[in-house]
Motif scaffolding. Structure first.
Motif, PDB file in Angstrom:
ATOM      1  N   GLN A 287      -5.781  -3.796   2.658  1.00 51.90           N
ATOM      2  CA  GLN A 287      -5.470  -3.983   4.071  1.00 51.90           C
ATOM      3  C   GLN A 287      -6.359  -5.062   4.694  1.00 51.90           C
ATOM      4  OE1 GLN A 287      -6.299  -0.539   6.512  1.00 51.90           O
ATOM      5  NE2 GLN A 287      -4.854  -1.173   8.088  1.00 51.90           N
ATOM      6  N   VAL A 288      -7.635  -5.072   4.334  1.00 52.49           N
ATOM      7  CA  VAL A 288      -8.574  -6.036   4.917  1.00 52.49           C
ATOM      8  C   VAL A 288      -8.278  -7.443   4.423  1.00 52.49           C
ATOM      9  CG1 VAL A 288     -11.009  -6.681   5.069  1.00 52.49           C
ATOM     10  CG2 VAL A 288     -10.355  -4.284   5.245  1.00 52.49           C
ATOM     11  N   VAL A 289      -8.023  -7.592   3.122  1.00 53.53           N
ATOM     12  CA  VAL A 289      -7.703  -8.925   2.586  1.00 53.53           C
ATOM     13  C   VAL A 289      -6.446  -9.474   3.253  1.00 53.53           C
ATOM     14  CG1 VAL A 289      -7.086 -10.237   0.523  1.00 53.53           C
ATOM     15  CG2 VAL A 289      -8.843  -8.460   0.382  1.00 53.53           C
ATOM     16  N   ARG A 290      -5.420  -8.633   3.392  1.00 52.42           N
ATOM     17  CA  ARG A 290      -4.181  -9.097   4.009  1.00 52.42           C
ATOM     18  C   ARG A 290      -4.395  -9.465   5.478  1.00 52.42           C
ATOM     19  NH1 ARG A 290       1.593  -9.354   3.263  1.00 52.42           N
ATOM     20  NH2 ARG A 290       2.174 -10.601   5.089  1.00 52.42           N
ATOM     21  N   ALA A 291      -5.212  -8.704   6.184  1.00 51.39           N
ATOM     22  CA  ALA A 291      -5.485  -9.011   7.590  1.00 51.39           C
ATOM     23  C   ALA A 291      -6.137 -10.373   7.743  1.00 51.39           C
ATOM     24  CB  ALA A 291      -6.366  -7.921   8.204  1.00 51.39           C
TER      25      ALA A 291
END
Length: 362
Positions: A287-291
């Motif tokens: 989720q963090v990488v995609r954000a």
């Protein structure tokens, strides 16, 4: 580092009835051919993990961005610094008094370039939206502040002992993130203040033949490489703390979602490494990488770490077809822009050059 014909060796292992990890070798072959991160995850999740499965994992990622090497600096100011530094390394007495950028570039890139060139009068034409100085999410840990347009370390300088540990641990790239995690143990033993200080103050390279050689071509690369090593150290810091409430998690997330900087993708790399090691972390890390990639891809201006973020997305456990489509589109657009730059023999400049340029003054 993995040497020799990796693909041939993997095929040999996959075909060897006596090799106990033939499935892992097959997954490695498929990853190298198709790039599906699920094959990398399958290697790490081998039902009988051992040192050999780590070797197969490293072979799968050989010569792949972030799996085996950190991407080169992509900033205009680093291009200038590499030119100045390499010419000085060859004996030329080259001075640079001032420099102009049409738009702001990452704080780490500016600091690294000044480590190579020396302090220069830097003029920044604009801070286009989204402002590079604004974090995606404001957290407790930040290593940069801005004095107007100038990035300034927001943490104390590291100790000499910390610099020595960094030189001993981080003088070379890793064979794989998994081996890098193991090698980073001495960094993890450092006080957190030292680790943060290394990220912002960017000490110079070790006195080794490798970095003497790179001083003649890409002297800024050391500074690009050292930050992921330090973030692996942060990942190993206070490892007895439960992940959900740990200092290491909070620091890495604050950096990953902080200002647009090399430290953002360095922290993401450490989080991706953690996701391979601990399956329960994968959803959050994904989720963090995609954000972070979403923020870069949607920006109406040049984001110099965008390609790096796309490469990280492609190796993040849980990478979906939609994630892969976005990352692939980012890399294709960057490749197309690079081809246009090569084809241009004279102005008008390429799209990227219109938004980012430098000049000598004085």
């Amino acid at each position: 580092m993995i040497s020799g014909d990796v693909d041939a060796e993997l095929r040999r292992l996959a075909d060897d009835p006596s090799f106990p990890h033939r499935d892992a070798a097959r997954h490695a072959i498929r990853f190298r051919a198709e790039g599906d991160v699920s094959d990398l995850v399958a290697i790490e999740d081998d039902p009988h993990p051992c040192a050999m499965t780590d070797v197969v994992f490293a072979m799968a990622g050989s010569k792949r961005t972030w799996l085996n090497w950190v991407p080169m600096p992509a900033e205009a100011i680093c291009n200038v610094a590499n030119e100045v530094g390499s010419r000085r390394a060859e004996g030329e007495d080259l001075g640079l008094v001032s420099l102009a950028l049409s738009a702001a570039e990452p704080a780490s890139a500016i600091t690294a370039s000044e480590r190579v060139m020396g302090r220069v009068e830097l003029g920044i034409g604009d801070f286009p939206a989204p402002d590079i100085r604004m974090p995606l999410r404001r957290g407790r840990y930040a290593i940069w502040r801005y004095d107007g347009t100038d990035p300034v370390p927001a943490v104390p300088a590291p100790s000499g002992a910390a610099i020595r540990v960094l030189h001993e641990v981080g003088g070379e790239p890793w064979s794989s993130p998994l081996s890098g995690y193991v090698q980073a143990e001495p960094l993890g033993a450092l006080p957190l203040a030292d680790l943060l200080g290394l990220l912002a103050h960017l000490p110079g390279p070790p006195d080794t033949p490798r970095w003497e050689y790179l001083a003649k071509s890409t002297p800024t690369y050391w500074y690009r490489l050292l930050q992921p090593w330090v973030c692996l150290g942060i990942l190993r810091h206070a490892a007895d703390e439960p992940w959900a409430t740990s200092t290491r998690r909070e620091v890495l997330l604050d950096l990953a979602l902080g200002i647009e900087d090399w430290t953002a993708d360095a922290a993401l790399f450490a989080l991706v490494t953690a996701a391979y090691r601990e399956s329960e972390l994968r959803a959050e890390v994904h989720q963090v990488v995609r954000a972070r990639l979403n923020a870069a891809a949607s920006a109406p201006r040049l984001v110099t770490i965008e390609e790096s973020l796309a490469h990280l997305m492609l190796i993040t456990p849980g990478c979906t077809a939609d994630d892969r489509a976005l990352a692939t589109a980012v890399l294709a657009r960057a490749a197309e822009a690079g081809e246009e730059d090569e084809d241009e023999q004279a102005p008008p400049p390429s799209k990227a050059e219109k938004r980012r340029w430098w000049q000598r003054r004085g």
